[in-house]
Design an enzyme around this catalytic site. Structure first.
Site, PDB file in Angstrom:
ATOM      1  N   GLU A 272       1.033  -1.278  -0.087  1.00  0.00           N
ATOM      2  CA  GLU A 272      -0.063   0.124  -0.052  1.00  0.00           C
ATOM      3  C   GLU A 272       0.835   1.176  -0.208  1.00  0.00           C
ATOM      4  OE1 GLU A 272      -3.455  -0.309  -0.476  1.00  0.00           O
ATOM      5  OE2 GLU A 272      -3.097  -2.546  -0.468  1.00  0.00           O
ATOM      6  N   TRP A 275       1.493   1.846  -3.534  1.00  0.00           N
ATOM      7  CA  TRP A 275       0.737   2.426  -4.171  1.00  0.00           C
ATOM      8  C   TRP A 275       1.075   4.005  -4.155  1.00  0.00           C
ATOM      9  CZ3 TRP A 275      -2.460   1.162  -8.097  1.00  0.00           C
ATOM     10  CH2 TRP A 275      -2.500  -0.409  -8.150  1.00  0.00           C
ATOM     11  N   TRP A 303     -20.084  12.612 -21.100  1.00  0.00           N
ATOM     12  CA  TRP A 303     -20.774  13.246 -19.914  1.00  0.00           C
ATOM     13  C   TRP A 303     -22.026  14.060 -20.142  1.00  0.00           C
ATOM     14  CZ3 TRP A 303     -18.420  10.899 -16.217  1.00  0.00           C
ATOM     15  CH2 TRP A 303     -17.166  10.406 -16.226  1.00  0.00           C
ATOM     16  N   ASN A 339     -10.595   3.611   2.599  1.00  0.00           N
ATOM     17  CA  ASN A 339     -10.308   3.305   1.360  1.00  0.00           C
ATOM     18  C   ASN A 339     -11.482   2.600   0.447  1.00  0.00           C
ATOM     19  OD1 ASN A 339      -8.345   3.211  -1.099  1.00  0.00           O
ATOM     20  ND2 ASN A 339      -8.526   1.131  -0.663  1.00  0.00           N
ATOM     21  N   TRP A 357     -15.285  12.598 -13.188  1.00  0.00           N
ATOM     22  CA  TRP A 357     -14.319  12.500 -11.785  1.00  0.00           C
ATOM     23  C   TRP A 357     -13.728  13.694 -11.251  1.00  0.00           C
ATOM     24  CZ3 TRP A 357      -9.391  13.663 -12.221  1.00  0.00           C
ATOM     25  CH2 TRP A 357      -8.560  13.745 -13.587  1.00  0.00           C
ATOM     26  N   TRP A 380      -8.803   8.793  -8.326  1.00  0.00           N
ATOM     27  CA  TRP A 380      -9.892   9.052  -8.952  1.00  0.00           C
ATOM     28  C   TRP A 380      -9.847   8.529 -10.424  1.00  0.00           C
ATOM     29  CZ3 TRP A 380     -14.809  10.546  -7.728  1.00  0.00           C
ATOM     30  CH2 TRP A 380     -15.064  11.032  -6.575  1.00  0.00           C
TER      31      TRP A 380
HETATM   32  P1  FAD Z   1      -3.476   2.052   5.051  1.00  0.00           P
HETATM   33  O1  FAD Z   1      -4.194   0.997   4.533  1.00  0.00           O
HETATM   34  O2  FAD Z   1      -2.981   1.645   6.349  1.00  0.00           O
HETATM   35  O3  FAD Z   1      -2.237   2.133   4.118  1.00  0.00           O
HETATM   36  C1  FAD Z   1      -0.978   2.810   4.384  1.00  0.00           C
HETATM   37  C2  FAD Z   1      -0.686   3.991   3.523  1.00  0.00           C
HETATM   38  O4  FAD Z   1      -0.388   3.461   2.162  1.00  0.00           O
HETATM   39  C3  FAD Z   1      -1.541   5.088   3.454  1.00  0.00           C
HETATM   40  O5  FAD Z   1      -1.463   5.828   4.482  1.00  0.00           O
HETATM   41  C4  FAD Z   1      -1.290   5.809   2.280  1.00  0.00           C
HETATM   42  O6  FAD Z   1      -0.203   6.495   2.293  1.00  0.00           O
HETATM   43  C5  FAD Z   1      -0.760   4.392   1.363  1.00  0.00           C
HETATM   44  N1  FAD Z   1      -2.080   4.165   0.521  1.00  0.00           N
HETATM   45  C6  FAD Z   1      -2.830   3.076   0.601  1.00  0.00           C
HETATM   46  N2  FAD Z   1      -3.837   2.901  -0.488  1.00  0.00           N
HETATM   47  C7  FAD Z   1      -3.370   3.940  -1.242  1.00  0.00           C
HETATM   48  C8  FAD Z   1      -3.896   4.130  -2.601  1.00  0.00           C
HETATM   49  N3  FAD Z   1      -4.970   3.466  -3.290  1.00  0.00           N
HETATM   50  N4  FAD Z   1      -3.215   5.287  -3.189  1.00  0.00           N
HETATM   51  C9  FAD Z   1      -2.102   5.719  -2.720  1.00  0.00           C
HETATM   52  N5  FAD Z   1      -1.740   5.604  -1.314  1.00  0.00           N
HETATM   53  C10 FAD Z   1      -2.172   4.573  -0.704  1.00  0.00           C
HETATM   54  N6  FAD Z   1      -4.636   8.653  -0.267  1.00  0.00           N
HETATM   55  C11 FAD Z   1      -4.026   9.788   0.145  1.00  0.00           C
HETATM   56  O7  FAD Z   1      -3.017   9.559   0.988  1.00  0.00           O
HETATM   57  N7  FAD Z   1      -4.519  10.859  -0.370  1.00  0.00           N
HETATM   58  C12 FAD Z   1      -5.433  11.077  -1.259  1.00  0.00           C
HETATM   59  O8  FAD Z   1      -6.095  12.370  -1.324  1.00  0.00           O
HETATM   60  C13 FAD Z   1      -6.420   9.997  -1.233  1.00  0.00           C
HETATM   61  N8  FAD Z   1      -7.323  10.156  -2.221  1.00  0.00           N
HETATM   62  C14 FAD Z   1      -8.121   9.074  -2.463  1.00  0.00           C
HETATM   63  C15 FAD Z   1      -9.010   9.158  -3.557  1.00  0.00           C
HETATM   64  C16 FAD Z   1      -9.938   8.102  -3.802  1.00  0.00           C
HETATM   65  C17 FAD Z   1     -10.974   8.193  -4.964  1.00  0.00           C
HETATM   66  C18 FAD Z   1      -9.559   6.691  -3.408  1.00  0.00           C
HETATM   67  C19 FAD Z   1     -10.291   5.336  -3.929  1.00  0.00           C
HETATM   68  C20 FAD Z   1      -8.353   6.755  -2.623  1.00  0.00           C
HETATM   69  C21 FAD Z   1      -7.603   7.750  -2.253  1.00  0.00           C
HETATM   70  N9  FAD Z   1      -6.535   7.825  -1.501  1.00  0.00           N
HETATM   71  C22 FAD Z   1      -5.735   8.955  -1.072  1.00  0.00           C
HETATM   72  C23 FAD Z   1      -6.014   6.421  -1.144  1.00  0.00           C
HETATM   73  C24 FAD Z   1      -6.309   5.655   0.212  1.00  0.00           C
HETATM   74  O9  FAD Z   1      -7.824   5.661   0.262  1.00  0.00           O
HETATM   75  C25 FAD Z   1      -5.855   6.248   1.616  1.00  0.00           C
HETATM   76  O10 FAD Z   1      -4.473   6.311   1.476  1.00  0.00           O
HETATM   77  C26 FAD Z   1      -6.138   5.201   2.790  1.00  0.00           C
HETATM   78  O11 FAD Z   1      -7.571   5.502   2.775  1.00  0.00           O
HETATM   79  C27 FAD Z   1      -5.472   6.063   3.898  1.00  0.00           C
HETATM   80  O12 FAD Z   1      -5.925   5.183   5.327  1.00  0.00           O
HETATM   81  P2  FAD Z   1      -4.556   4.566   5.882  1.00  0.00           P
HETATM   82  O13 FAD Z   1      -3.414   5.421   6.002  1.00  0.00           O
HETATM   83  O14 FAD Z   1      -5.254   3.974   7.202  1.00  0.00           O
HETATM   84  O15 FAD Z   1      -4.273   3.405   4.897  1.00  0.00           O
END
Ligand code: FAD
Length: 454
Positions: A272, A275, A303, A339, A357, A380
């Protein structure tokens, strides 16, 4: 005569594992710690409301920590290149250090400043601090950027292990006369009329000490079950590190090494983090990620004219779809959303409401405390199908099935949208659209796009 070193803090609001700060300490001259609120440089995207709230708390915390070590955090506002040069000339600084950023506009500001200051004879150095694998260091065999996550992450893992985190300095001595600073309160980053940040205050504590504490707690309590629980929105079992990483209160190097040192099986969690690296990689190679479809065929997507009342119903959590409404209210209340629910609400906006989007991305930008210039538009576009390694457009999340699968006891829905409880006695809103009909319409629009762009 001393020539102070300026440490320009940006997305790295921490003292530990901060290579720019370390370089300034090692130089041995007095240190000016500087933060510039830049809403004016060309192409810089102004922060959203929730992000500003976080920034206020994080700067207050950083300022205290710098003072405890003998220094002062100087706050200035304006186009960063000009402001940094002003502070250089007011202080007679001989060196400027910063950690690198990867957005197009930010890189433009930094590159121009670096050249200008070096021409003036200053020593200017920048460092890797926010990413484990800088975008230009990871390339396919053909020397091109990656556009698919799995090989990208495999390539990252084949690279040398990320360096060990740097210790935080014990002292940060300022110069005899400190350049003047704005008062943080004067920046009005906190909302006041109305004060909508009550839920954010209940949920979060910005600042480096809280970020470190959360990482330790997550590794001790939640990492073991992360694979199993990460998709359950009511479990509260993910790391909640995203705003901390976004603002750099904790470094990915610290996260990486402490996770590995925990001795637990952490492949899924680290992927993650991968990602996040991939989103930055994609942003670096596509600076207009927030405005432009990565896959050009999506420019032909038909759209319909924006239906404002549907957009508002989505924003306010009044769509009549329980999981979507719960998610949108969690977002409004806490500045965050799980997420899985981000994916469901985004899919609903794009595919069931047929709203571009970019409208959703902008709403998340305004309301997320972790709003990130790479991860937000990247994800997005992932949901829309227009992005790198994206979910195919025809994958339309069904919010009812998603609720059954990931919130089987409706704990999450009950918490955030209690009117949907059978015994609530409240009148639950009716769905504003039919899920089946709108899914069909979305697939037809997608087919039309494919025909047009052939
Ligand atoms: P954990 O599950 O603990 O993951 C650990 C870390 O991995 C996160 O803190 C984050 O830094 C990174 N991470 C995890 N999933 C993703 C992912 N899909 N993409 C990029 N990094 C990821 N994340 C953001 O940090 N900023 C945003 O603006 C953002 N916008 C999002 C918009 C949409 C539509 C979606 C679907 C996802 C988005 N995310 C974003 C990704 C993700 O949802 C969040 O990082 C996550 O929910 C944060 O919770 P956590 O720190 O407990 O994640």
């Amino acid at each position: 005569m001393t020539s102070p070193s300026i440490v320009w803090f940006r997305d790295d609001l921490r003292l530990a594992d901060n290579p720019a700060l370390r370089a300034a300490v090692d130089r041995g001259e007095p240190i000016i710690a500087l933060y510039v609120l830049d809403e004016e440089s060309d192409g810089i995207r102004p922060l959203g409301g929730a992000a500003k709230w976080w920034l206020h708390g994080s700067l207050a915390s950083l300022g205290e920590r710098v003072s405890e070590r003998g220094g002062t955090l100087i706050l200035r506002r304006g186009p960063a290149g000009r402001v940094a040069r002003e502070v250089v000339s007011e202080s007679g600084a001989g060196a400027v250090f910063w950690n690198r950023r990867y957005g197009g506009a930010e890189r433009g500001v930094d590159a121009e400043l670096k050249v200008g200051l070096r021409d003036d004879g200053l020593s200017v150095e920048s460092f890797a601090a926010s990413l484990l694998f800088e975008p230009w260091t990871v390339q396919t065999g053909g020397g091109t950027p990656y556009s698919v996550f799995t090989p990208f992450w495999r390539a990252c893992q084949a690279m040398p292990t990320p360096r060990a985190p740097l210790a935080e300095p014990r002292t940060i001595s300022g110069p005899a006369s400190t350049p003047k600073s704005d008062d943080l309160d004067d920046w009005m980053l906190l909302p006041n009329a109305p004060d909508w940040a009550g839920g954010l205050r209940e949920t979060w504590e910005p600042g480096e000490p809280a970020a470190r504490a959360r990482l330790r707690e997550f590794l001790a309590d939640d990492l073991t079950d992360y694979d199993r629980t990460r998709d359950e929105p009511s479990a509260g079992a993910t790391s909640a590190l995203s705003p901390r990483l976004r603002w750099g209160e904790i470094s990915p190097y610290t996260v990486w090494h402490e996770t590995v040192a925990s001795g637990r099986d952490a492949g899924r969690f680290l992927s993650e983090i991968g990602w996040r690296e991939f989103a930055a990689h994609v942003l670096f190679h596509h600076p207009d990620l927030a405005t432009k479809n990565l896959r050009p065929e999506f420019d032909a997507f038909p759209w319909p004219r924006l239906n404002r009342s549907r957009l508002e119903a989505w924003q306010q959590g009044r769509t009549g779809i329980p999981l979507v409404d719960a998610g949108m209210r969690e977002l409004w209340h806490t500045g965050a959303m799980h997420n899985r629910i981000r994916m469901v609400t985004a899919s609903f906006l794009i595919k069931n409401l047929l709203i571009d989007w970019r409208h959703g991305e902008q709403w998340f930008w305004d309301t997320l405390v972790d709003a990130d210039g790479a991860s937000n538009p990247f994800n997005w576009q992932w949901v829309a199908g227009s992005g790198a390694d994206a979910a195919p457009y025809f994958r339309v999340f069904n919010p009812e099935l998603q609720a059954k699968k990931f919130d089987p006891h409706a704990e999450y829905i009950r918490r955030w949208a209690p009117e949907y409880r059978p015994d609530s006695g409240e009148l639950a809103p009716q769905p504003i659209v039919d899920l089946g009909e709108t899914r069909k319409a979305a697939l037809a629009a997608y087919e039309q796009m494919r025909r047009t762009s052939r």
